[in-house]
Design a protein around this motif. Structure first.
Motif, PDB file in Angstrom:
ATOM      1  N   PHE A  32       0.748  -1.157  -0.032  1.00 30.70           N
ATOM      2  CA  PHE A  32       0.302  -0.537  -0.337  1.00 30.70           C
ATOM      3  C   PHE A  32       1.462   1.244  -0.308  1.00 30.70           C
ATOM      4  CE2 PHE A  32      -3.378  -2.443   2.834  1.00 30.70           C
ATOM      5  CZ  PHE A  32      -3.529  -2.963   1.149  1.00 30.70           C
ATOM      6  N   TRP A  33       1.751   1.628   0.696  1.00 31.55           N
ATOM      7  CA  TRP A  33       2.777   2.336   0.975  1.00 31.55           C
ATOM      8  C   TRP A  33       3.934   2.901  -0.457  1.00 31.55           C
ATOM      9  CZ3 TRP A  33       2.638   6.540   4.274  1.00 31.55           C
ATOM     10  CH2 TRP A  33       3.556   7.407   4.302  1.00 31.55           C
ATOM     11  N   ASP A  34       4.379   1.247  -1.042  1.00 29.91           N
ATOM     12  CA  ASP A  34       5.262   1.926  -2.452  1.00 29.91           C
ATOM     13  C   ASP A  34       4.558   2.149  -3.293  1.00 29.91           C
ATOM     14  OD1 ASP A  34       6.680   1.839  -0.379  1.00 29.91           O
ATOM     15  OD2 ASP A  34       7.175  -0.459  -0.579  1.00 29.91           O
ATOM     16  N   HIS A  35       2.940   0.561  -3.466  1.00 29.89           N
ATOM     17  CA  HIS A  35       2.179   0.810  -4.759  1.00 29.89           C
ATOM     18  C   HIS A  35       1.191   1.327  -4.910  1.00 29.89           C
ATOM     19  CE1 HIS A  35       6.012  -1.098  -5.559  1.00 29.89           C
ATOM     20  NE2 HIS A  35       5.958  -2.557  -4.798  1.00 29.89           N
ATOM     21  N   GLY A  36       0.596   2.027  -3.333  1.00 30.17           N
ATOM     22  CA  GLY A  36      -0.793   3.061  -3.465  1.00 30.17           C
ATOM     23  C   GLY A  36      -0.846   3.742  -4.640  1.00 30.17           C
ATOM     24  N   PRO A  37      -2.104   4.341  -3.778  1.00 31.69           N
ATOM     25  CA  PRO A  37      -2.765   6.000  -4.600  1.00 31.69           C
ATOM     26  C   PRO A  37      -2.171   7.032  -4.247  1.00 31.69           C
ATOM     27  CG  PRO A  37      -4.915   4.856  -3.803  1.00 31.69           C
ATOM     28  CD  PRO A  37      -3.076   3.819  -2.874  1.00 31.69           C
ATOM     29  N   TYR A  38      -0.891   6.937  -3.470  1.00 30.19           N
ATOM     30  CA  TYR A  38      -1.091   8.428  -2.913  1.00 30.19           C
ATOM     31  C   TYR A  38       0.593   8.723  -3.431  1.00 30.19           C
ATOM     32  CZ  TYR A  38      -3.940   4.800   0.182  1.00 30.19           C
ATOM     33  OH  TYR A  38      -4.114   4.903   1.159  1.00 30.19           O
ATOM     34  N   SER A  39       0.252  10.072  -3.581  1.00 28.02           N
ATOM     35  CA  SER A  39       0.914  10.951  -4.593  1.00 28.02           C
ATOM     36  C   SER A  39       2.403  10.659  -3.416  1.00 28.02           C
ATOM     37  CB  SER A  39       1.125  12.304  -4.352  1.00 28.02           C
ATOM     38  OG  SER A  39       0.858  12.787  -3.263  1.00 28.02           O
ATOM     39  N   ASP A  40       3.601  10.941  -4.090  1.00 28.12           N
ATOM     40  CA  ASP A  40       4.906  11.456  -3.044  1.00 28.12           C
ATOM     41  C   ASP A  40       5.137  12.161  -2.729  1.00 28.12           C
ATOM     42  OD1 ASP A  40       6.064   9.028  -4.735  1.00 28.12           O
ATOM     43  OD2 ASP A  40       7.474  10.454  -6.272  1.00 28.12           O
ATOM     44  N   ALA A  41       4.390  13.863  -2.832  1.00 26.06           N
ATOM     45  CA  ALA A  41       4.904  15.092  -2.225  1.00 26.06           C
ATOM     46  C   ALA A  41       3.933  14.707  -0.725  1.00 26.06           C
ATOM     47  CB  ALA A  41       3.783  15.711  -1.970  1.00 26.06           C
ATOM     48  N   ALA A  42       2.528  14.103  -0.287  1.00 30.77           N
ATOM     49  CA  ALA A  42       1.185  13.243   0.439  1.00 30.77           C
ATOM     50  C   ALA A  42       2.364  11.756   1.201  1.00 30.77           C
ATOM     51  CB  ALA A  42       0.198  12.834   0.043  1.00 30.77           C
ATOM     52  N   LYS A  43       3.073  11.120   0.614  1.00 35.99           N
ATOM     53  CA  LYS A  43       3.488  10.510   1.441  1.00 35.99           C
ATOM     54  C   LYS A  43       4.829  11.633   2.211  1.00 35.99           C
ATOM     55  CE  LYS A  43       5.199   6.969  -1.892  1.00 35.99           C
ATOM     56  NZ  LYS A  43       5.101   5.701  -2.150  1.00 35.99           N
ATOM     57  N   HIS A  44       5.376  11.686   1.538  1.00 41.09           N
ATOM     58  CA  HIS A  44       6.590  13.204   2.160  1.00 41.09           C
ATOM     59  C   HIS A  44       6.101  13.408   3.650  1.00 41.09           C
ATOM     60  CE1 HIS A  44      10.103  14.077   3.151  1.00 41.09           C
ATOM     61  NE2 HIS A  44       9.819  15.641   3.216  1.00 41.09           N
ATOM     62  N   SER A  45       5.431  13.798   3.899  1.00 41.45           N
ATOM     63  CA  SER A  45       4.736  14.363   4.791  1.00 41.45           C
ATOM     64  C   SER A  45       3.930  13.640   6.088  1.00 41.45           C
ATOM     65  CB  SER A  45       3.621  15.947   4.315  1.00 41.45           C
ATOM     66  OG  SER A  45       2.226  15.281   3.475  1.00 41.45           O
ATOM     67  N   THR A  46       3.458  12.645   5.590  1.00 36.50           N
ATOM     68  CA  THR A  46       2.565  11.870   5.719  1.00 36.50           C
ATOM     69  C   THR A  46       3.610  10.789   6.789  1.00 36.50           C
ATOM     70  OG1 THR A  46       0.488  11.488   5.118  1.00 36.50           O
ATOM     71  CG2 THR A  46       0.821  10.269   5.930  1.00 36.50           C
ATOM     72  N   LYS A  47       4.608  10.620   6.297  1.00 34.66           N
ATOM     73  CA  LYS A  47       5.593   9.972   6.710  1.00 34.66           C
ATOM     74  C   LYS A  47       6.525  10.609   8.231  1.00 34.66           C
ATOM     75  CE  LYS A  47       9.873  10.061   4.981  1.00 34.66           C
ATOM     76  NZ  LYS A  47      11.049  10.006   4.316  1.00 34.66           N
ATOM     77  N   ASP A  48       6.593  12.234   7.601  1.00 36.10           N
ATOM     78  CA  ASP A  48       7.615  12.667   8.407  1.00 36.10           C
ATOM     79  C   ASP A  48       6.149  13.023  10.030  1.00 36.10           C
ATOM     80  OD1 ASP A  48       9.511  13.206   6.737  1.00 36.10           O
ATOM     81  OD2 ASP A  48       8.810  15.026   6.513  1.00 36.10           O
ATOM     82  N   ALA A  49       4.721  13.001   9.711  1.00 38.89           N
ATOM     83  CA  ALA A  49       3.907  12.806  10.796  1.00 38.89           C
ATOM     84  C   ALA A  49       3.325  11.563  11.550  1.00 38.89           C
ATOM     85  CB  ALA A  49       2.664  13.213  10.429  1.00 38.89           C
ATOM     86  N   ILE A  50       3.808  10.439  10.950  1.00 40.99           N
ATOM     87  CA  ILE A  50       3.628   9.308  11.536  1.00 40.99           C
ATOM     88  C   ILE A  50       4.850   9.090  12.472  1.00 40.99           C
ATOM     89  CG2 ILE A  50       3.718   6.791  11.022  1.00 40.99           C
ATOM     90  CD1 ILE A  50       2.076   7.348   8.637  1.00 40.99           C
ATOM     91  N   LEU A  51       6.417   9.102  11.870  1.00 40.91           N
ATOM     92  CA  LEU A  51       7.360   9.313  13.055  1.00 40.91           C
ATOM     93  C   LEU A  51       7.645   9.924  13.765  1.00 40.91           C
ATOM     94  CD1 LEU A  51      10.279   8.270   9.839  1.00 40.91           C
ATOM     95  CD2 LEU A  51       8.904   7.380  11.134  1.00 40.91           C
ATOM     96  N   ARG A  52       7.236  11.370  13.507  1.00 42.86           N
ATOM     97  CA  ARG A  52       6.838  12.327  14.926  1.00 42.86           C
ATOM     98  C   ARG A  52       6.059  11.452  15.857  1.00 42.86           C
ATOM     99  NH1 ARG A  52       6.606  16.515  10.877  1.00 42.86           N
ATOM    100  NH2 ARG A  52       4.708  16.868  11.060  1.00 42.86           N
ATOM    101  N   GLU A  53       5.052  11.298  15.398  1.00 44.32           N
ATOM    102  CA  GLU A  53       4.316  10.527  16.403  1.00 44.32           C
ATOM    103  C   GLU A  53       4.388   8.924  17.267  1.00 44.32           C
ATOM    104  OE1 GLU A  53       0.645  10.935  17.859  1.00 44.32           O
ATOM    105  OE2 GLU A  53       0.708  12.532  16.445  1.00 44.32           O
ATOM    106  N   ILE A  54       5.778   8.342  15.872  1.00 43.95           N
ATOM    107  CA  ILE A  54       6.387   7.169  17.157  1.00 43.95           C
ATOM    108  C   ILE A  54       7.069   7.795  17.507  1.00 43.95           C
ATOM    109  CG2 ILE A  54       8.279   5.267  16.534  1.00 43.95           C
ATOM    110  CD1 ILE A  54       6.696   4.847  14.385  1.00 43.95           C
ATOM    111  N   ASP A  55       7.896   8.479  17.153  1.00 41.82           N
ATOM    112  CA  ASP A  55       9.391   9.271  18.925  1.00 41.82           C
ATOM    113  C   ASP A  55       8.331   9.644  19.927  1.00 41.82           C
ATOM    114  OD1 ASP A  55      11.184   9.144  16.823  1.00 41.82           O
ATOM    115  OD2 ASP A  55      11.242  10.925  16.676  1.00 41.82           O
ATOM    116  N   ALA A  56       7.104  10.575  19.326  1.00 39.27           N
ATOM    117  CA  ALA A  56       6.728  11.096  20.883  1.00 39.27           C
ATOM    118  C   ALA A  56       5.946   9.749  21.212  1.00 39.27           C
ATOM    119  CB  ALA A  56       5.002  11.440  20.633  1.00 39.27           C
TER     120      ALA A  56
END
Length: 206
Positions: A51-75
């Motif tokens: 889903f992440w690598d081959h799903g219907p999501y733009s690279d820009a959307a994945k980039h910002s979402t990845k950063d948000a998720i990694l911040r959530e994980i760190d927190a």
């Protein structure tokens, strides 16, 4: 004549069988009320390669979402909260058939790409498998969260309109305090309807 009757019956049964699979995929479970629990967990939904690598999501959307998720994980790690990742694997016969017919065969049990995508691999404390959109459907998530004393969930992942939504609603049905991390989710289609459903059922989106 008998052959025609048998054929029509077989077709009707097949349609009913597939209809049950469609219902099963989108159903929201009820579960038992959880009572008072004080701990919080971060729940990551369907962040797997297919889903992440081959799903219907733009690279820009994945980039910002990845950063948000990694911040959530760190927190979550900094605050001592458990991190639970849930992966999709279609394993019920009727849902496997639907996945083959309508989902390009993605995420069928035993197929490639069901592992967590590289940005999120190895970051969860617990990894479970779900069979439908609702991550609570098998009962395994219920049991895990009970053993951890979790009563509050922060949810991130894919897709806001489907698996994130259905899991959030199932969690509310059980009495969890639920927040969906808005910047930590992606949706392939407009999500206004899903957001209204969540708000109606007491799911916070922020």
């Amino acid at each position: 004549m008998i052959f025609g009757y048998l054929l029509a019956s077989a077709v009707a049964l097949g349609i009913i069988w597939l209809a049950f699979g469609i219902w099963k995929i989108g159903a929201v479970s009820r579960g038992k009320p959880i009572g008072e629990r004080g701990k919080q967990a971060l729940l990551l939904i369907d962040l797997q390669s297919v889903f992440w690598d081959h799903g219907p999501y733009s690279d820009a959307a994945k980039h910002s979402t990845k950063d948000a998720i990694l911040r959530e994980i760190d927190a979550a790690k900094a605050q001592g909260h458990h991190i639970v990742a849930v992966r999709q694997e279609w394993s019920i016969p009727s849902t496997k058939a639907i996945a083959r017919l309508a989902m390009k065969g993605q995420a069928i049990e035993g197929s490639k790409g069901t592992e967590l995508a590289e940005p999120f691999a190895g970051l969860a404390d617990h990894v479970l498998v779900k069979r439908v959109q609702d991550a609570f459907e098998t009962g395994a998530l219920d049991a895990l969260l009970a053993s951890l004393g979790v009563g509050q969930l922060r949810i991130a992942g894919l897709d806001l309109n489907y698996c994130v939504l259905k899991t959030a609603l199932a969690a509310r049905n059980r009495g969890y305090d639920v927040t969906v991390v808005e910047g930590g989710t992606l949706s392939a289609a407009p999500s206004e309807r899903a957001e209204r459903q969540m708000a109606t059922h007491g799911v916070a989106l922020r």
